[in-house]
Design an enzyme around this catalytic site. Structure first.
Site, mmCIF file in Angstrom:
data_model
loop_
_atom_site.group_PDB
_atom_site.id
_atom_site.type_symbol
_atom_site.label_atom_id
_atom_site.label_comp_id
_atom_site.label_asym_id
_atom_site.label_seq_id
_atom_site.Cartn_x
_atom_site.Cartn_y
_atom_site.Cartn_z
ATOM 1 N N ILE A 1 46.449 38.411 37.698
ATOM 2 C CA ILE A 1 46.640 37.141 38.502
ATOM 3 C C ILE A 1 46.220 35.972 37.749
ATOM 4 O O ILE A 1 46.710 34.721 38.130
ATOM 5 C CB ILE A 1 45.814 37.258 39.773
ATOM 6 C CG1 ILE A 1 46.875 38.270 40.815
ATOM 7 C CG2 ILE A 1 45.667 35.833 40.838
ATOM 8 C CD1 ILE A 1 45.974 38.638 42.197
ATOM 9 N N GLY A 2 44.849 36.315 37.361
ATOM 10 C CA GLY A 2 43.969 35.059 36.482
ATOM 11 C C GLY A 2 45.087 34.541 35.333
ATOM 12 O O GLY A 2 45.037 33.080 35.476
ATOM 13 N N TYR B 1 33.635 46.388 47.802
ATOM 14 C CA TYR B 1 34.752 45.287 47.156
ATOM 15 C C TYR B 1 35.201 44.505 48.596
ATOM 16 O O TYR B 1 35.037 43.222 48.540
ATOM 17 C CB TYR B 1 36.105 45.946 46.502
ATOM 18 C CG TYR B 1 37.177 44.788 46.506
ATOM 19 C CD1 TYR B 1 37.178 44.094 45.181
ATOM 20 C CD2 TYR B 1 38.276 44.878 47.322
ATOM 21 C CE1 TYR B 1 38.267 43.268 45.135
ATOM 22 C CE2 TYR B 1 39.422 43.882 47.141
ATOM 23 C CZ TYR B 1 39.321 43.181 45.971
ATOM 24 O OH TYR B 1 40.461 42.382 45.720
ATOM 25 N N THR C 1 38.730 31.742 35.800
ATOM 26 C CA THR C 1 37.708 32.977 35.370
ATOM 27 C C THR C 1 38.676 34.040 35.314
ATOM 28 O O THR C 1 39.590 34.371 36.347
ATOM 29 C CB THR C 1 36.766 33.015 36.322
ATOM 30 O OG1 THR C 1 37.136 33.548 37.617
ATOM 31 C CG2 THR C 1 35.978 31.783 36.356
ATOM 32 N N GLY C 2 38.334 35.080 34.498
ATOM 33 C CA GLY C 2 39.289 36.162 34.399
ATOM 34 C C GLY C 2 40.687 36.142 34.152
ATOM 35 O O GLY C 2 41.568 36.707 34.960
#
Length: 264
Positions: free
Chosen positions: A19-20, A154, A13-14
């Site tokens: 990073i994804g 977050y 995902t993403g």
């Protein structure tokens, strides 16, 4: 090193940047057919074509969807009913003062960073258990165990992912399925690089010098005194997905550059 992942299917995902995307690329290097996800169809398609060009023996596919939206999530399940690997990387973050975080913002962060990932797990984990094989990875942060106070909304979600990962791992007892969490430290994403360039606009400075000065001024607790490269996290994720990491169960795996000062 052959990670033994050839022809596996992974939903990351993403995965159109940061990073994804790095994780998707490292998995594709290992022969994994990656499902690229993001909210913008064109961005996803561009990444799919890039990976297909670089790794022509794999079969990347467009898995564009807003995973917070339940209807779009269910449409994704219909299109891709089976994955061997699920990497829950998608998330939002922003530096905010605690007094500015409204209830609506708390809910948005929880739905985006936690509930969307949980929804994917609820669908794919039972299938993995039935086939006695699977890998689920959550991407958290060092902020999950060492909140800086700059992003309370977050940090709350990243701590929740550690708990969720451990709970789900308990369900995999005696099976070939693993659930783990990777906790990166400060990482050189596209946004971070832009921030550094804006802080040090001097064109005569090399980026490495700008990075060094930024770290010394803002993140002196880092032991590597540089940002972690997304590819480093991608390589770690590929290993955790591999058969060689089958003994990792419910583990919080730190790659924080020495940011966390404690033993545990």
């Amino acid at each position: 090193m052959d990670m033994g992942l050839n022809n596996k299917t992974a939903l990351v995902t993403g995965s159109t940047k940061g990073i994804g995307k790095a994780i998707a690329i490292e998995l594709a290097k290992e022969g994994v057919n990656v499902l690229i996800n993001g909210r913008n169809y064109d961005d996803v398609e561009r990444t799919v074509n890039e990976i297909k060009s670089d790794f022509p023996d794999t079969f990347p596919q467009n898995a564009a969807a807003d995973l917070v939206n339940i209807e779009q999530r269910e449409a994704l399940f219909e299109k891709f009913p089976h994955v061997d690997i699920l990497v829950n990387n998608m998330g939002i973050y922003e530096i905010m003062h605690y007094e500015d975080v409204t209830d609506e913002i708390w809910e948005t962060y929880f739905r985006t960073n936690v509930l969307a990932a949980n929804g994917l797990c609820k669908f794919y984990l039972p299938k993995m258990l039935n086939s006695d094989y699977g890998r689920i990875i959550f991407i958290a942060s060092e902020e999950a165990i060492m909140p800086s106070g700059q992003m309370p909304q977050y940090c709350m979600t990243k701590s929740a992912l550690l708990s969720l990962s451990k709970s789900l791992s308990k369900l995999t007892k005696g099976t070939g399925v693993t659930v783990n969490t990777i906790m990166p430290g400060p990482t050189l994403s596209e946004n971070v690089q832009q921030i550094i360039e804006s802080v040090y606009p001097d064109e005569n400075m090399t980026f490495s010098q700008k990075e060094k000065d930024f770290m010394a001024a803002n993140l002196p607790q880092s032991e590597i005194q540089r940002f972690i490269k997304p590819i480093e996290i991608g390589r770690l994720a590929a290993f955790v997905c591999s058969p060689y990491a089958s003994a990792f169960k419910g583990s919080p795996i730190r790659m924080d550059g020495g940011m966390v000062p404690t033993i545990f």
